[in-house]
Design an enzyme around this catalytic site. Structure first.
Site, PDB file in Angstrom:
ATOM      1  N   ARG A  95      44.746  54.099  29.696  1.00 38.82           N
ATOM      2  CA  ARG A  95      43.600  53.889  29.087  1.00 38.82           C
ATOM      3  C   ARG A  95      42.292  53.617  29.868  1.00 38.82           C
ATOM      4  O   ARG A  95      41.349  53.765  29.038  1.00 38.82           O
ATOM      5  CB  ARG A  95      43.652  52.448  28.224  1.00 38.82           C
ATOM      6  CG  ARG A  95      44.778  52.365  27.246  1.00 38.82           C
ATOM      7  CD  ARG A  95      45.229  51.011  26.693  1.00 38.82           C
ATOM      8  NE  ARG A  95      45.539  50.262  27.905  1.00 38.82           N
ATOM      9  CZ  ARG A  95      46.126  49.214  27.685  1.00 38.82           C
ATOM     10  NH1 ARG A  95      45.944  48.323  26.501  1.00 38.82           N
ATOM     11  NH2 ARG A  95      46.534  48.381  28.669  1.00 38.82           N
TER      12      ARG A  95
ATOM     13  N   ASP B 233      41.423  46.060  31.229  1.00 38.25           N
ATOM     14  CA  ASP B 233      40.306  45.096  31.114  1.00 38.25           C
ATOM     15  C   ASP B 233      39.409  45.225  32.362  1.00 38.25           C
ATOM     16  O   ASP B 233      38.129  44.799  32.510  1.00 38.25           O
ATOM     17  CB  ASP B 233      41.093  43.533  31.488  1.00 38.25           C
ATOM     18  CG  ASP B 233      41.876  43.235  30.514  1.00 38.25           C
ATOM     19  OD1 ASP B 233      41.209  43.408  29.351  1.00 38.25           O
ATOM     20  OD2 ASP B 233      43.008  42.691  30.359  1.00 38.25           O
TER      21      ASP B 233
ATOM     22  N   HIS C 131      49.985  45.721  36.178  1.00 36.00           N
ATOM     23  CA  HIS C 131      50.530  45.856  34.764  1.00 36.00           C
ATOM     24  C   HIS C 131      51.789  45.772  35.036  1.00 36.00           C
ATOM     25  O   HIS C 131      52.636  46.310  35.731  1.00 36.00           O
ATOM     26  CB  HIS C 131      50.148  47.089  34.204  1.00 36.00           C
ATOM     27  CG  HIS C 131      50.072  47.113  32.426  1.00 36.00           C
ATOM     28  ND1 HIS C 131      51.121  47.249  32.047  1.00 36.00           N
ATOM     29  CD2 HIS C 131      48.897  46.667  31.659  1.00 36.00           C
ATOM     30  CE1 HIS C 131      50.806  47.052  30.650  1.00 36.00           C
ATOM     31  NE2 HIS C 131      49.656  46.678  30.529  1.00 36.00           N
TER      32      HIS C 131
ATOM     33  N   ARG D  70      65.897  35.094  20.086  1.00 37.33           N
ATOM     34  CA  ARG D  70      66.658  33.896  20.578  1.00 37.33           C
ATOM     35  C   ARG D  70      67.417  34.139  21.817  1.00 37.33           C
ATOM     36  O   ARG D  70      68.498  34.470  21.453  1.00 37.33           O
ATOM     37  CB  ARG D  70      67.184  33.078  19.530  1.00 37.33           C
ATOM     38  CG  ARG D  70      67.628  31.494  19.651  1.00 37.33           C
ATOM     39  CD  ARG D  70      68.357  31.266  20.822  1.00 37.33           C
ATOM     40  NE  ARG D  70      68.685  29.782  20.946  1.00 37.33           N
ATOM     41  CZ  ARG D  70      68.992  29.536  22.207  1.00 37.33           C
ATOM     42  NH1 ARG D  70      69.209  30.101  23.142  1.00 37.33           N
ATOM     43  NH2 ARG D  70      69.448  28.175  22.295  1.00 37.33           N
TER      44      ARG D  70
ATOM     45  N   HIS E 281      46.729  37.906  30.683  1.00 34.34           N
ATOM     46  CA  HIS E 281      46.856  38.731  29.588  1.00 34.34           C
ATOM     47  C   HIS E 281      45.495  39.204  29.234  1.00 34.34           C
ATOM     48  O   HIS E 281      44.673  39.657  29.925  1.00 34.34           O
ATOM     49  CB  HIS E 281      47.653  38.077  28.421  1.00 34.34           C
ATOM     50  CG  HIS E 281      48.035  39.054  27.200  1.00 34.34           C
ATOM     51  ND1 HIS E 281      47.875  40.316  27.256  1.00 34.34           N
ATOM     52  CD2 HIS E 281      48.638  38.680  26.080  1.00 34.34           C
ATOM     53  CE1 HIS E 281      48.349  40.882  26.215  1.00 34.34           C
ATOM     54  NE2 HIS E 281      48.807  39.708  25.443  1.00 34.34           N
TER      55      HIS E 281
ATOM     56  N   GLY F  88      42.235  41.898  36.301  1.00 33.96           N
ATOM     57  CA  GLY F  88      41.814  43.341  36.112  1.00 33.96           C
ATOM     58  C   GLY F  88      42.729  44.627  36.834  1.00 33.96           C
ATOM     59  O   GLY F  88      42.568  45.709  36.595  1.00 33.96           O
TER      60      GLY F  88
HETATM   61  N1  COA Z   1      46.030  41.652  42.469  1.00 38.80           N
HETATM   62  C1  COA Z   1      46.792  41.256  43.700  1.00 38.80           C
HETATM   63  N2  COA Z   1      48.064  41.333  43.630  1.00 38.80           N
HETATM   64  C2  COA Z   1      48.697  41.658  42.648  1.00 38.80           C
HETATM   65  C3  COA Z   1      48.096  41.860  41.357  1.00 38.80           C
HETATM   66  C4  COA Z   1      46.766  41.903  41.349  1.00 38.80           C
HETATM   67  N3  COA Z   1      46.130  41.959  40.053  1.00 38.80           N
HETATM   68  N4  COA Z   1      49.103  42.017  40.327  1.00 38.80           N
HETATM   69  C5  COA Z   1      50.247  42.118  40.819  1.00 38.80           C
HETATM   70  N5  COA Z   1      50.086  42.110  42.179  1.00 38.80           N
HETATM   71  C6  COA Z   1      51.167  41.882  43.307  1.00 38.80           C
HETATM   72  C7  COA Z   1      51.931  40.438  43.189  1.00 38.80           C
HETATM   73  O1  COA Z   1      51.085  39.597  44.079  1.00 38.80           O
HETATM   74  C8  COA Z   1      53.279  40.748  43.457  1.00 38.80           C
HETATM   75  O2  COA Z   1      53.309  40.698  44.943  1.00 38.80           O
HETATM   76  P1  COA Z   1      54.586  40.249  45.874  1.00 38.80           P
HETATM   77  O3  COA Z   1      55.704  41.188  45.331  1.00 38.80           O
HETATM   78  O4  COA Z   1      54.205  40.614  47.280  1.00 38.80           O
HETATM   79  O5  COA Z   1      54.702  38.867  45.507  1.00 38.80           O
HETATM   80  C9  COA Z   1      53.470  42.246  42.893  1.00 38.80           C
HETATM   81  O6  COA Z   1      52.063  42.840  42.901  1.00 38.80           O
HETATM   82  C10 COA Z   1      53.967  42.069  41.579  1.00 38.80           C
HETATM   83  O7  COA Z   1      53.297  41.355  40.688  1.00 38.80           O
HETATM   84  P2  COA Z   1      53.662  40.457  39.569  1.00 38.80           P
HETATM   85  O8  COA Z   1      52.680  39.454  39.280  1.00 38.80           O
HETATM   86  O9  COA Z   1      55.171  39.977  39.867  1.00 38.80           O
HETATM   87  O10 COA Z   1      53.911  41.515  38.395  1.00 38.80           O
HETATM   88  P3  COA Z   1      54.167  41.238  36.746  1.00 38.80           P
HETATM   89  O11 COA Z   1      54.536  42.532  36.470  1.00 38.80           O
HETATM   90  O12 COA Z   1      55.074  40.257  36.726  1.00 38.80           O
HETATM   91  O13 COA Z   1      52.700  40.810  36.177  1.00 38.80           O
HETATM   92  C11 COA Z   1      50.397  41.055  35.434  1.00 38.80           C
HETATM   93  C12 COA Z   1      51.594  41.827  35.579  1.00 38.80           C
HETATM   94  C13 COA Z   1      49.444  42.010  34.724  1.00 38.80           C
HETATM   95  C14 COA Z   1      50.447  39.783  34.863  1.00 38.80           C
HETATM   96  C15 COA Z   1      49.737  40.881  37.129  1.00 38.80           C
HETATM   97  O14 COA Z   1      49.548  42.232  37.546  1.00 38.80           O
HETATM   98  C16 COA Z   1      48.809  40.380  37.000  1.00 38.80           C
HETATM   99  O15 COA Z   1      48.453  38.883  36.981  1.00 38.80           O
HETATM  100  N6  COA Z   1      47.181  40.939  37.029  1.00 38.80           N
HETATM  101  C17 COA Z   1      45.885  40.405  36.956  1.00 38.80           C
HETATM  102  C18 COA Z   1      45.817  39.740  35.776  1.00 38.80           C
HETATM  103  C19 COA Z   1      45.523  40.854  34.948  1.00 38.80           C
HETATM  104  O16 COA Z   1      44.519  41.872  34.899  1.00 38.80           O
HETATM  105  N7  COA Z   1      45.867  41.002  33.485  1.00 38.80           N
HETATM  106  C20 COA Z   1      45.823  41.716  32.460  1.00 38.80           C
HETATM  107  C21 COA Z   1      46.941  42.810  32.296  1.00 38.80           C
HETATM  108  S1  COA Z   1      46.483  44.211  31.190  1.00 38.80           S
END
Ligand code: COA
Length: 377
Positions: A271, A313, A262, A357, A223, A259
């Protein structure tokens, strides 16, 4: 009943409530705060106006803005208890932990902490908005062995933060880039930290508990913590070629690139283009072209190979780096802005509350008798 219901892991796709605060439209790559496109707010407003919009529901008139700014500016100073708390915490403690602890202290010492009417919550929100930057700057200075710089009431929210952090205010273009980052970070519907604040509020706990919990949620690298991780990733590379090689290998090992990605935006974060413009301008003016070449190289590979786009980010991490902020204070800066969105959600939750809940599907052992202690091997 629970056994036949589909499990929505991570609550993905679940609409948990209605909200009139912000609207994310992923297909249009658009974000609105109370109906206003965020790119227009970033262009035409200062952060204080956007904070007012989130907290009151409408943009302020000139007179309303003046009164709001007066209220915020007059509460920037910290009382003795917070200064004493800062003396007690280790200088290598994570700044997000310091901030979380300070908010908790402010709540414990506020005789009105449990007040739940909307005007009381709004007053507390403005008080916290005023004090958070002072806490972040005071903490940064003490960890460098520097003297505390008291806030100034004649400066804007953004200018005053630079003043307390560095002892000087940079030129207007740098301040504007920072202000835009605050506007973009202010609110984003039911993200994890906002939802945390709403869950805590829904139990009729107090405002400070909701904000303390939200800070804890924002800290995580999936996050808000991602803005720091982005810069920790970009910083060691000496050239775009080196960055490209690293990111190709990282993706091959299925490593997540900070980064990028999403939960809501699949075709890019609305953004990013706004912030990226300011980040590029800063890089040109301040001589960080190599950093931006590294930034572009990583982005190119992740988009091409994974079809995953940067989130806010990604451009904000390097922007804060060029402004001179310590990496470990990037997420606390996010808190200084998001306090406005969180507070708006606390008020919205309270206005029509129902305890949050959900259910879980049980997958543990089936019913079994409890064996006596001596029979357990
Ligand atoms: N780099 C590489 N692969 C990524 C990725 C990233 N930043 N974000 C997602 N993916 C891939 C996952 O590995 C997954 O691949 P798979 O289906 O082969 O296993 C697929 O994309 C879906 O990702 P998932 O983690 O299930 O998506 P989510 O909706 O649960 O998570 C985030 C969203 C933001 C938590 C995730 O994209 C992430 O961890 N990003 C990096 C951290 C970040 O920048 N956070 C700030 C958010 S504003």
């Amino acid at each position: 009943m629970a056994e036949t219901t589909e499990v929505k892991k991570g609550l993905a796709g679940v609409i948990a409530d209605e909200s009139a605060i912000s609207n994310v439209i992923p297909e249009k790559r658009a974000l609105y705060y109370r109906g206003y496109p965020v790119h227009e707010l970033a262009e035409k407003c200062r952060f204080e106006e956007v904070a007012y919009l989130l907290l009151y529901g409408e943009l302020p008139t000139r007179a309303q803005l003046e009164a709001f700014e007066q209220e915020e500016r007059s509460q920037r100073a910290l009382d003795e208890t917070v200064h004493r708390l800062l003396e007690l915490i280790r200088t290598d403690a994570a700044p997000m932990d310091v901030l979380r602890t300070a908010v908790s202290l402010l709540g414990a010492n506020d005789p009105e902490a449990t007040g739940a009417d909307i005007d009381t919550i709004r007053r507390k929100a403005i008080g916290l908005m005023a004090r958070l930057p002072t806490i972040v700057a005071a903490d940064r200075r003490r960890r460098h062995g520097l003297d505390f710089i008291p806030p100034r009431e004649d400066l804007t929210f953004a200018e005053n933060f630079f003043h307390m952090y560095f002892g000087e205010v940079p030129d207007a273009e740098v301040v504007k880039a920072f202000d835009v980052s605050l506007i973009l970070y202010a609110e984003h519907s039911f993200n994890a930290s906002t939802f945390t604040a709403r869950v805590i509020t829904s139990t009729l706990s107090d405002y400070y508990s909701a904000i303390t919990g939200a800070i804890g949620a924002l800290k995580g690298p999936l996050h808000g913590g991602a803005n720091e991780e982005v810069m920790r990733m970009l910083k060691p590379f000496r050239s775009p070629e080196e960055a490209r090689r690293w990111v190709e290998e990282a993706l091959a090992r299925k490593q997540k690139i900070m980064g990028f990605g999403h939960r809501v935006y699949r075709y890019g974060d609305s953004r990013v283009p706004i912030m990226e413009r300011y980040t590029r301008r800063l890089a040109e003016r301040l001589g960080f072209q190599n950093l931006m070449a590294i930034y572009d190289a990583i982005q190119e590979v992740v988009v091409q190979q994974k079809g995953i786009y940067p989130n806010l980010d990604y451009p904000t991490g390097p922007a804060y780096y060029m402004m001179g902020f310590d990496i470990e204070t990037y997420t606390p800066i996010f808190v200084m802005s998001r306090i406005t969105g969180w507070s708006a959600h606390v008020m919205e939750q309270l206005a029509d509350n129902r305890i949050i809940r959900p259910l879980s599907r049980y997958v543990g052992p089936p019913e079994r008798p409890v064996p006596p202690l001596e029979a357990r091997g």
